[in-house]
Design an enzyme around this catalytic site. Structure first.
Site, PDB file in Angstrom:
ATOM      1  N   GLU A  47       0.848  -1.203   0.000  1.00  0.00           N
ATOM      2  CA  GLU A  47       0.000   0.000   0.000  1.00  0.00           C
ATOM      3  C   GLU A  47       0.885   1.255   0.000  1.00  0.00           C
ATOM      4  O   GLU A  47       1.846   1.349   0.767  1.00  0.00           O
ATOM      5  CB  GLU A  47      -0.844  -0.029   1.285  1.00  0.00           C
ATOM      6  CG  GLU A  47      -1.774   1.153   1.461  1.00  0.00           C
ATOM      7  CD  GLU A  47      -2.651   1.007   2.713  1.00  0.00           C
ATOM      8  OE1 GLU A  47      -2.360   0.152   3.577  1.00  0.00           O
ATOM      9  OE2 GLU A  47      -3.637   1.775   2.819  1.00  0.00           O
ATOM     10  N   LYS A 119      -9.046   2.384  -2.671  1.00  0.00           N
ATOM     11  CA  LYS A 119      -9.366   1.753  -1.385  1.00  0.00           C
ATOM     12  C   LYS A 119     -10.788   2.149  -0.988  1.00  0.00           C
ATOM     13  O   LYS A 119     -11.173   3.319  -1.120  1.00  0.00           O
ATOM     14  CB  LYS A 119      -8.368   2.220  -0.341  1.00  0.00           C
ATOM     15  CG  LYS A 119      -8.457   1.521   1.004  1.00  0.00           C
ATOM     16  CD  LYS A 119      -7.279   1.945   1.895  1.00  0.00           C
ATOM     17  CE  LYS A 119      -7.249   1.199   3.217  1.00  0.00           C
ATOM     18  NZ  LYS A 119      -6.027   1.541   3.988  1.00  0.00           N
ATOM     19  N   CYS A 155      -5.426  -3.169   1.898  1.00  0.00           N
ATOM     20  CA  CYS A 155      -5.405  -3.301   3.371  1.00  0.00           C
ATOM     21  C   CYS A 155      -6.790  -3.506   3.993  1.00  0.00           C
ATOM     22  O   CYS A 155      -7.369  -4.572   3.870  1.00  0.00           O
ATOM     23  CB  CYS A 155      -4.682  -2.094   3.962  1.00  0.00           C
ATOM     24  SG  CYS A 155      -3.940  -2.431   5.578  1.00  0.00           S
ATOM     25  N   LEU A 331      22.815   5.161  31.229  1.00  0.00           N
ATOM     26  CA  LEU A 331      22.807   3.829  31.844  1.00  0.00           C
ATOM     27  C   LEU A 331      22.721   3.948  33.355  1.00  0.00           C
ATOM     28  O   LEU A 331      23.643   4.461  33.993  1.00  0.00           O
ATOM     29  CB  LEU A 331      24.070   3.060  31.451  1.00  0.00           C
ATOM     30  CG  LEU A 331      24.274   2.790  29.953  1.00  0.00           C
ATOM     31  CD1 LEU A 331      25.581   2.029  29.737  1.00  0.00           C
ATOM     32  CD2 LEU A 331      23.100   2.004  29.380  1.00  0.00           C
TER      33      LEU A 331
END
Lengths: 592, 592
Positions: A47, A119, A155, A331
């Site tokens: 798509e 569509k 879709c 971290l």
């Protein structure tokens, strides 16, 4: 007895970049050339393959639509004097000044568009807002190849349960035997289950073969998993392309063959780690039977490896498509930042990741040690930049300013919320300084559980260009980290073992002020993903010993922290209801 | 000759709070009691008056819809044994497990719902996403009062140009003479123009009287202006309620009267400052003919006073509905923060505003002086908290850390972007510390022009709970400030006169790296609000001497800074296209 009917199809599972017409077109053309060399009859692209998906407001821009039509013409030109037929997704201009256009597909042969289909069903819910951008198709027609009728849909057209119009059914009634569906169907951890559930059922219901071609790759918050497939009118899968991997996948139709399909419906999940993944991971422990973990939650299957690969894809495409080269991760020695650093290293390579430990006044010794061990295991650059001196200086100034105003400062006798947040924000300040100074993207490390509860500091640990695990519940953070360690032992065992803590005050533990994560995450799942109300949740969770009082407290926290999530960077989506597709007012006095 | 037909109507222009069923219901009931005391025949409340608008995903929650139905029953009970008929907006449950429900209205008399109508046209564009939440009406019917037929519609139902179904027309065909329209139509600076343009035209087209009742008040980014009105079938306005003011407004219909309407179409804009506003502003200079300023931009009328009042409403409701009591504004001495502090003071009173000046290494002397003068003029608390020492300390540490790594630090020889951002972020750190410490909301001071261009620092000046002028172009910032100074001279003249500067390096001026704001804002207007492409813009702006090169540079900056705006707090909407209703991908390689 007639001869067997054979058709060679290429599933062009590509990873386009939104708006990069030049590169997307080049890729589509090279796939067409390759399909021709391999003597394929048909090659199918996803798509909106030409412009990428989703394009949002760009769909309203005439120059954008015109650029995509120009690309379509270039693609058509490439098919001239070729055998192969191509199916390509694009935007067609509605004309006469309409702000909305058509989400369309073209079937192209020998330089000409021989068939077009728009569509029909425009998904408008969750992360989809297609009614805003597109007009629905009014007409449906079939086209022929090798004396067989084909229907082509886009879709949602095959996800027709909730709609009155059923394009696949109409095409079947018009004689289609094979249904093409070109998709840009984003991944979430239950997406494969949903696709099997619906599309295989529709194939049976309408008596159609389905060739499903899905986009692959990351686009901001969304991750597309590809996993294009072919199924027969009995709902049996004959072929499934890899997940999270771009490629031209081939399938040969033999409609008259009596051979049964060889691939079970779930094929593609249980396969070993693919080559792309193994190439990124060092240590030789790549292939493992432990790659697939199943868990139970509301009868849904959780696939940890799949989630991990989805995040790799989402992160690496965000970085690559936006032309960055390095990322920074703060971290803490905890599990969240350890997982994010590990994903970053697996996605981008160790040279592209800088880990920074920023011990504060209440950081434990093991935090720094665990962060350092992790960085060594990952082979990434590791820096240490304590925030203590700046923290003390700030507190000292803040207290001084209060004294000047005749206010008694609390800063030297207690640790206020302001002081806790200050620590998180000083870390944000350090990380953003590095980010600006070295042109590297800061990755946000918060998980879905803490973002839900507001256990995260705006402009502190919420800083960053991309939230890597903002849609991953804390219990899944542990599962993913465990899974990753089965490939090679990178996250220190002590990071798993120690109780989660923000370490913003002495002896602080998450579980002092939150329910255990295995409880919390169940409540959050029912509240966020199932959008349940209090009575529904009490009913669902009572059997698990979770009290109404806890549920009420948790959901009120979730509501009260909506304002923080409004300022979250894009968070890679891996659940059925991510923050991105959840729309809640900040000003909201509903009390369940 | 028959007797004159008379109907006394109350326009219940209320300011509901989303989800506050108790308070919304109390308010509606008290308006009904008041209407009864005043012997009105009909009292009309806005769209979704019971639950507030917009409710987003709350509309999917069964418990939310049930709570609103319980309130509807309470309201119906209040009408028992009364003369007055009430029209109330609510959500009706579609039932049978549908995730979507109905946006509905009920006509209630003597304890009973005598008529129901669902909304037919569900706006799905810009800031509206109703297709996600609601089902459209299938049926349309009229109801009668005093031998006259009435049609009742909800908001978009009368904005039918782009739709095939036209509910107002259907109701006219069924004999309706008076059309009720209950709305939640958010303000933007051209909204009155649009409403007059459309609704008066529709009244004429369908030959209907229209009673339009609109919500008032702020809800997160959206501001509702009220300005309910009554017009006749010739498109003439007979009555218009105040803007931005809650109240029960009365109008007496006399359908057979020959008296012409006395109110011109634009009534309500040119009226003197209303009492609510004047009560908030000290100094005795409240009433002024200069209250309305008109400007020209693409033939649209700009009403500065209106925008100012809209922002007052949006800010005060955000603070009140979320139960805050104080706000903090960082005062740079520049025009943006001066305007935000002034709006805050006018909206909340001087006791509720803390102004903080945070001079940095490159701040000029006049900055601190102007900030102080402003605070004195406004009568707000004023604090000074220099960031210089923390800045030096940070820079020193950063350089030291680089030396340790063997990297030559640039910090002592130049001012990098990282160092500029650091200054903005240290201010954010200070302000957020105060915000957490004192439970006050930090207001974000950036304007639309700088947010468009990315001339704002994430986690620096973009910090805050609400962006007050994030949808106001810089040129309009000046206009609003000028307008406000005509009421009382609060913003120092030097703040207007000095060239805009972020003061993050010596002698820095906005105009060194940006086109003049009067040029920039025109480009931004065409790009953002008109969503024009490059060729369209070149065509629109060439006559104003704006080059293609400038346009291209500006639009590329806008695109490249999408990632920053994704992390913006809610920004009060006053233009036709605010950030909130603009959906652009971050990852986007389209080059116009």
């Amino acid at each position: 007895m007639r001869q067997s009917w054979v058709l060679k199809v290429g599933l062009g599972q590509i990873n386009p970049t939104v708006g990069d017409f030049k590169e997307n077109t080049r890729k589509i053309c090279s796939y067409i050339e390759s399909a021709e060399r391999q003597e394929l009859d048909l090659v199918i692209f996803p798509e909106l393959a030409i412009c990428g998906y989703p394009v949002w407001d760009l769909a309203h821009k005439v120059s954008f639509v015109k650029a995509n039509l120009k690309s379509l013409a270039e693609i058509a030109a490439v098919t001239k004097r070729k055998h192969v037929t191509a199916v390509v997704g694009f935007i067609d201009l509605a004309g006469s000044g309409s702000p909305k256009n058509y989400n369309a597909l073209a079937v192209i042969r020998n330089g000409k568009i021989i068939h077009k289909q728009y569509k029909t069903l425009l998904p408008t819910y969750d992360v989809f807002l297609e009614e805003i951008f597109f007009l629905p198709a009014k007409n449906h027609s079939v086209f022929s190849m090798k004396n067989t009728r084909f229907g082509a849909t886009i879709c949602e057209d095959i996800w027709d349960d909730q709609y009155a119009v059923k394009p696949a059914k109409i095409l079947a009634q018009k004689g289609a035997r094979i249904l093409i569906n070109i998709s840009a169907s984003p991944y979430h951890k239950e997406t494969l289950l949903r696709r099997n559930e619906t599309i295989l059922r529709k194939a049976k219901e309408y008596g159609l073969w389905v060739v499903y071609v899905n986009q692959v790759g990351g686009q901001d918050d969304l991750i597309f998993d590809g996993r294009s497939f072919v199924c027969d009118p009995k709902g049996r899968i004959h072929f499934r392309a890899d997940a999270f991997r771009e490629g031209l996948f081939k399938f040969t139709f033999d409609l008259d063959s009596k051979h049964p399909p060889v691939i079970p419906a779930y094929a593609g999940i249980r396969r070993p780690l693919d080559s792309r993944f193994s190439a990124k991971v060092r240590g030789g422990l790549v292939r493992t039977d432990f790659a697939v973990l199943f868990g139970e939650r509301g009868n849904d299957i959780i696939v940890i490896k799949d989630m991990y690969e989805a995040l790799l894809t989402g992160l690496s495409d965000y970085i690559r498509k936006n032309r960055f080269r390095k990322v920074i991760v703060g971290l803490s020695g905890g599990i969240d930042s350890a997982l994010v650093a590990t994903i970053a290293r697996d996605a981008l390579g160790p040279q592209s990741v800088i880990g920074v430990a920023m011990p504060g006044p209440y950081s434990s010794k093991h935090s720094l040690k665990d962060a350092k061990t992790l960085a060594q295991n990952l082979g990434i650059e590791f820096r240490v930049k304590p925030i203590r001196a700046l923290y003390q200086r700030f507190i000292h100034e803040a207290a001084g300013e209060k004294r000047k105003r005749g206010v008694r400062p609390m800063e030297h006798r207690t640790i206020t919320v302001a002081m806790e947040n200050l620590q998180a924000r000083l870390r944000g300040l350090e990380l953003m300084y590095l980010s600006n100074d070295e042109g590297a993207v800061l990755l946000t490390t918060g998980n879905k559980s803490e973002l839900a509860m507001g256990y995260s500091t705006l402009y502190g640990d919420m800083c960053g260009g991309l939230s890597v695990i903002g849609d991953v519940y804390k219990t899944d953070v542990y599962r993913m980290a465990r899974y990753r360690n089965t490939i090679s032992q990178v996250i220190p065992e002590s990071t798993f073992k120690k109780p989660p803590s923000a370490e913003l005050r002495p002896h602080q533990k998450d579980q002092d002020s939150l329910p255990p994560y295995r409880i919390l995450d169940q409540i959050l799942f029912h509240y966020i993903e199932k959008n349940q109300s209090l009575p529904e949740m009490v009913k669902s969770l009572a059997s698990k010993g979770i009290s109404e009082r806890t549920i009420r407290w948790v959901t009120q926290k979730v509501d009260a922290n909506e304002y923080k999530r409004r300022q979250l960077p894009p968070a890679l989506r891996i659940t059925e209801k991510a923050w991105f597709g959840r729309r809640m007012p900040i000003t909201n006095r509903f009390e369940k």
